[in-house]
Design a protein around this motif. Structure first.
Motif, PDB file in Angstrom:
ATOM      1  N   GLY A 176      -1.138   2.506   4.841  1.00 13.18           N
ATOM      2  CA  GLY A 176      -1.432   3.569   5.799  1.00 13.18           C
ATOM      3  C   GLY A 176      -2.353   3.140   6.918  1.00 13.18           C
ATOM      4  N   ARG A 177      -3.395   2.367   6.594  1.00 12.86           N
ATOM      5  CA  ARG A 177      -4.328   1.909   7.635  1.00 12.86           C
ATOM      6  C   ARG A 177      -3.609   1.024   8.647  1.00 12.86           C
ATOM      7  NH1 ARG A 177      -9.430  -1.019   5.543  1.00 12.86           N
ATOM      8  NH2 ARG A 177     -10.287  -0.414   7.542  1.00 12.86           N
ATOM      9  N   CYS A 178      -2.784   0.116   8.153  1.00 10.33           N
ATOM     10  CA  CYS A 178      -2.054  -0.793   9.037  1.00 10.33           C
ATOM     11  C   CYS A 178      -1.037  -0.030   9.882  1.00 10.33           C
ATOM     12  CB  CYS A 178      -1.344  -1.867   8.219  1.00 10.33           C
ATOM     13  SG  CYS A 178      -2.461  -2.951   7.296  1.00 10.33           S
ATOM     14  N   PHE A 179      -0.355   0.924   9.265  1.00 12.38           N
ATOM     15  CA  PHE A 179       0.666   1.690   9.976  1.00 12.38           C
ATOM     16  C   PHE A 179       0.024   2.521  11.089  1.00 12.38           C
ATOM     17  CE2 PHE A 179       4.147   4.736  10.507  1.00 12.38           C
ATOM     18  CZ  PHE A 179       5.245   3.893  10.433  1.00 12.38           C
ATOM     19  N   TYR A 180      -1.125   3.101  10.791  1.00  9.41           N
ATOM     20  CA  TYR A 180      -1.865   3.866  11.792  1.00  9.41           C
ATOM     21  C   TYR A 180      -2.266   2.968  12.962  1.00  9.41           C
ATOM     22  CZ  TYR A 180      -5.627   6.772  13.751  1.00  9.41           C
ATOM     23  OH  TYR A 180      -6.433   7.503  14.593  1.00  9.41           O
ATOM     24  N   GLU A 181      -2.775   1.789  12.660  1.00  6.39           N
ATOM     25  CA  GLU A 181      -3.183   0.847  13.711  1.00  6.39           C
ATOM     26  C   GLU A 181      -1.988   0.409  14.538  1.00  6.39           C
ATOM     27  OE1 GLU A 181      -6.362  -0.530  15.641  1.00  6.39           O
ATOM     28  OE2 GLU A 181      -6.559   0.380  13.644  1.00  6.39           O
ATOM     29  N   LEU A 182      -0.840   0.270  13.896  1.00  5.83           N
ATOM     30  CA  LEU A 182       0.391  -0.090  14.589  1.00  5.83           C
ATOM     31  C   LEU A 182       0.773   0.976  15.613  1.00  5.83           C
ATOM     32  CD1 LEU A 182       2.993  -1.883  14.789  1.00  5.83           C
ATOM     33  CD2 LEU A 182       3.942  -0.448  12.978  1.00  5.83           C
TER      34      LEU A 182
ATOM     35  N   ARG B 203      -3.961  -7.927   7.759  1.00  6.57           N
ATOM     36  CA  ARG B 203      -2.974  -7.283   8.634  1.00  6.57           C
ATOM     37  C   ARG B 203      -3.649  -6.217   9.488  1.00  6.57           C
ATOM     38  NH1 ARG B 203      -0.023  -6.936   3.686  1.00  6.57           N
ATOM     39  NH2 ARG B 203       0.170  -4.662   3.763  1.00  6.57           N
ATOM     40  N   PHE B 204      -4.478  -5.398   8.848  1.00  2.21           N
ATOM     41  CA  PHE B 204      -5.151  -4.308   9.550  1.00  2.21           C
ATOM     42  C   PHE B 204      -6.014  -4.838  10.696  1.00  2.21           C
ATOM     43  CE2 PHE B 204      -9.161  -1.836   9.821  1.00  2.21           C
ATOM     44  CZ  PHE B 204      -8.645  -0.688  10.411  1.00  2.21           C
ATOM     45  N   GLN B 205      -6.821  -5.844  10.428  1.00  2.52           N
ATOM     46  CA  GLN B 205      -7.726  -6.354  11.452  1.00  2.52           C
ATOM     47  C   GLN B 205      -6.977  -7.066  12.573  1.00  2.52           C
ATOM     48  OE1 GLN B 205     -10.512  -8.565   8.981  1.00  2.52           O
ATOM     49  NE2 GLN B 205     -12.009  -6.915   9.145  1.00  2.52           N
ATOM     50  N   SER B 206      -5.948  -7.823  12.225  1.00  2.00           N
ATOM     51  CA  SER B 206      -5.203  -8.533  13.264  1.00  2.00           C
ATOM     52  C   SER B 206      -4.427  -7.565  14.151  1.00  2.00           C
ATOM     53  CB  SER B 206      -4.255  -9.568  12.641  1.00  2.00           C
ATOM     54  OG  SER B 206      -3.328  -8.955  11.768  1.00  2.00           O
ATOM     55  N   LEU B 207      -3.998  -6.428  13.589  1.00  2.00           N
ATOM     56  CA  LEU B 207      -3.268  -5.434  14.390  1.00  2.00           C
ATOM     57  C   LEU B 207      -4.139  -4.808  15.478  1.00  2.00           C
ATOM     58  CD1 LEU B 207      -1.115  -3.718  11.627  1.00  2.00           C
ATOM     59  CD2 LEU B 207      -0.242  -4.782  13.717  1.00  2.00           C
TER      60      LEU B 207
ATOM     61  N   SER C 173      -9.836   2.213   2.699  1.00  2.00           N
ATOM     62  CA  SER C 173      -9.799   1.345   1.530  1.00  2.00           C
ATOM     63  C   SER C 173     -11.047   0.468   1.528  1.00  2.00           C
ATOM     64  CB  SER C 173      -8.529   0.477   1.520  1.00  2.00           C
ATOM     65  OG  SER C 173      -8.460  -0.333   2.663  1.00  2.00           O
ATOM     66  N   VAL C 174     -11.403   0.019   0.351  1.00  2.00           N
ATOM     67  CA  VAL C 174     -12.618  -0.782   0.189  1.00  2.00           C
ATOM     68  C   VAL C 174     -12.225  -2.251   0.060  1.00  2.00           C
ATOM     69  CG1 VAL C 174     -14.642  -1.198  -1.249  1.00  2.00           C
ATOM     70  CG2 VAL C 174     -13.798   1.143  -0.932  1.00  2.00           C
ATOM     71  N   TYR C 175     -12.940  -3.105   0.745  1.00  2.00           N
ATOM     72  CA  TYR C 175     -12.695  -4.533   0.614  1.00  2.00           C
ATOM     73  C   TYR C 175     -14.021  -5.269   0.762  1.00  2.00           C
ATOM     74  CZ  TYR C 175     -13.354  -5.139   5.644  1.00  2.00           C
ATOM     75  OH  TYR C 175     -13.895  -5.171   6.907  1.00  2.00           O
ATOM     76  N   GLY C 176     -14.092  -6.446   0.185  1.00  2.00           N
ATOM     77  CA  GLY C 176     -15.293  -7.265   0.301  1.00  2.00           C
ATOM     78  C   GLY C 176     -15.142  -8.267   1.433  1.00  2.00           C
ATOM     79  N   PRO C 177     -16.183  -8.460   2.244  1.00  2.00           N
ATOM     80  CA  PRO C 177     -16.088  -9.455   3.319  1.00  2.00           C
ATOM     81  C   PRO C 177     -15.990 -10.865   2.751  1.00  2.00           C
ATOM     82  CG  PRO C 177     -18.345  -8.647   3.107  1.00  2.00           C
ATOM     83  CD  PRO C 177     -17.505  -7.807   2.201  1.00  2.00           C
TER      84      PRO C 177
ATOM     85  N   GLY D 170       0.853  -1.182   0.000  1.00  2.00           N
ATOM     86  CA  GLY D 170       0.000   0.000   0.000  1.00  2.00           C
ATOM     87  C   GLY D 170       0.883   1.223   0.000  1.00  2.00           C
ATOM     88  N   ASN D 171       0.343   2.324   0.414  1.00  2.00           N
ATOM     89  CA  ASN D 171       1.164   3.511   0.635  1.00  2.00           C
ATOM     90  C   ASN D 171       0.649   4.217   1.882  1.00  2.00           C
ATOM     91  OD1 ASN D 171      -0.671   5.890  -0.210  1.00  2.00           O
ATOM     92  ND2 ASN D 171      -0.811   4.494  -1.949  1.00  2.00           N
ATOM     93  N   LEU D 172       1.507   5.009   2.489  1.00  2.00           N
ATOM     94  CA  LEU D 172       1.192   5.595   3.785  1.00  2.00           C
ATOM     95  C   LEU D 172       0.196   6.743   3.708  1.00  2.00           C
ATOM     96  CD1 LEU D 172       4.686   5.516   5.545  1.00  2.00           C
ATOM     97  CD2 LEU D 172       2.830   3.859   5.631  1.00  2.00           C
TER      98      LEU D 172
END
Length: 331
Positions: free
Chosen positions: A193-199, A161-165, A119-123, A112-114
């Motif tokens: 960016g979403r993952c980094f923020y959660e981190l 990654r985002f959800q597990s973080l 972001s959009v994702y399908g369940p 991704g990028n910071l």
């Protein structure tokens, strides 16, 4: 429900079960209040059977069914320690199956990028099952589940990654060495960016700064070094949480290292802007907590930082011989 032949008696029976699960999910998936535990009973009577059976169905029909099963156990897992031993085992079994199922795993790493914060994702059964696994981990504290969650923080798929973080703070209390190893590794390699923020949010709690001040300071130094050389745009939210961590170190921990970082990085425009904005919120004279009449020196250090930042900016303007007609970032 797509994929079922409603002219086939056997398919009709399967369809009715999956339809019942889907109706239940749609009713309770987005509500704050959980239904009564007894409301789950009818579906629980055949859940494991349909879970095992649908794994043999054709792909389209199977994935529709597995999505609803994953949604159902996600809702059911919210009961936490109210789950019986058998219920806990079933929820864990289904969640782990979908987490590890190769049909739902990405084969290539998603960069991704910071600058990304949305972001959009399908369940799908896998990403839904991550939050189920986090609830199981938090309640039952099983090492095998913890190990899987830690591994998911490095998964190929961004949303995984985002959800597990979201479960990373758990490890500071339960497995601190694993917590800091994960934080330090991901702070240098995570590109989303979403993952980094959660981190960064995982290092935000005050008790972490109190007990592991040097580790938090080291993390801030590492992140600032990375962001200083990052060639793309960094989301405002990332700068904000980083700055708030830094200010908390200065205000509550009297951190000389954090104070030095302000001076060393004031040339970073986004960093300076965020610092100024957050400091102005804290020192606001209209805030009832800021009784400057009785305590005029309450925020002296923050005011000194504010003076240092604005002085630096005005010196930059003066050095360039700019006037207010120029629409440049120094202004």
């Amino acid at each position: 429900m797509a994929g079922f032949n409603l002219n086939d008696v056997d398919d009709v029976l399967k369809y009715q079960k999956i339809e019942e699960i889907e109706t239940f999910n749609n009713q309770y998936n987005n509500t704050e209040e959980l239904p009564e535990k007894s409301d789950f009973k009818n579906i629980l009577n055949y859940l494991e059977e349909i879970f095992l059976e649908c794994s043999t169905w054709d792909t389209y029909k199977r994935k529709n069914a597995e999505l609803e099963i994953a949604r159902f156990i996600s809702i059911f897992s919210k009961f936490g320690n109210q789950l019986s031993n058998n219920e806990h085992k079933l929820v864990k079994k289904i969640a782990l199956n979908y987490i590890q199922n190769i049909d739902y795993r990405k084969t290539e790493y998603e960069y991704g990028n910071l600058s990304e914060r949305v972001s959009v994702y399908g369940p799908d059964p896998r990403n839904i099952s991550v939050l189920t696994l986090l609830r199981i981990m938090s309640t039952f504290k099983e090492k095998d589940v913890e190990d899987i969650v830690l591994k998911l923080m490095f998964d190929n798929e961004k949303i995984i990654r985002f959800q597990s973080l979201k479960g990373l703070k758990y490890f500071w209390k339960e497995r601190r060495e694993a917590y800091w190893n994960t934080v330090n590794k991901l702070s240098s390699v995570e590109s989303d960016g979403r993952c980094f923020y959660e981190l960064l949010l995982a290092a935000y709690p005050h008790e972490i700064m109190v007990e592991n001040q040097k580790d938090v300071e080291d993390l801030v130094i590492s992140v600032l070094s990375r962001l200083n050389t990052y060639t793309g745009t960094v989301a405002i939210e990332i700068w904000k949480v980083l700055v708030v961590i830094l200010l908390k170190l200065i205000i509550y921990q009297d951190s000389s290292r954090a104070r030095m970082l302000v001076s060393e990085n004031k040339h970073i425009k986004a960093f300076s802007r965020s610092l100024i904005f957050e400091i102005m919120k804290i020192i606001d004279p209209h805030n009832e907590n800021n009784n400057y009449k009785d305590n005029p020196e309450k925020h002296n250090e923050l005011i000194n930082i504010l003076f240092e930042l604005t002085t630096y900016r005005f010196e930059r303007i003066h050095a360039k011989h700019l006037d207010s007609d120029y629409d440049l970032e120094d202004f």
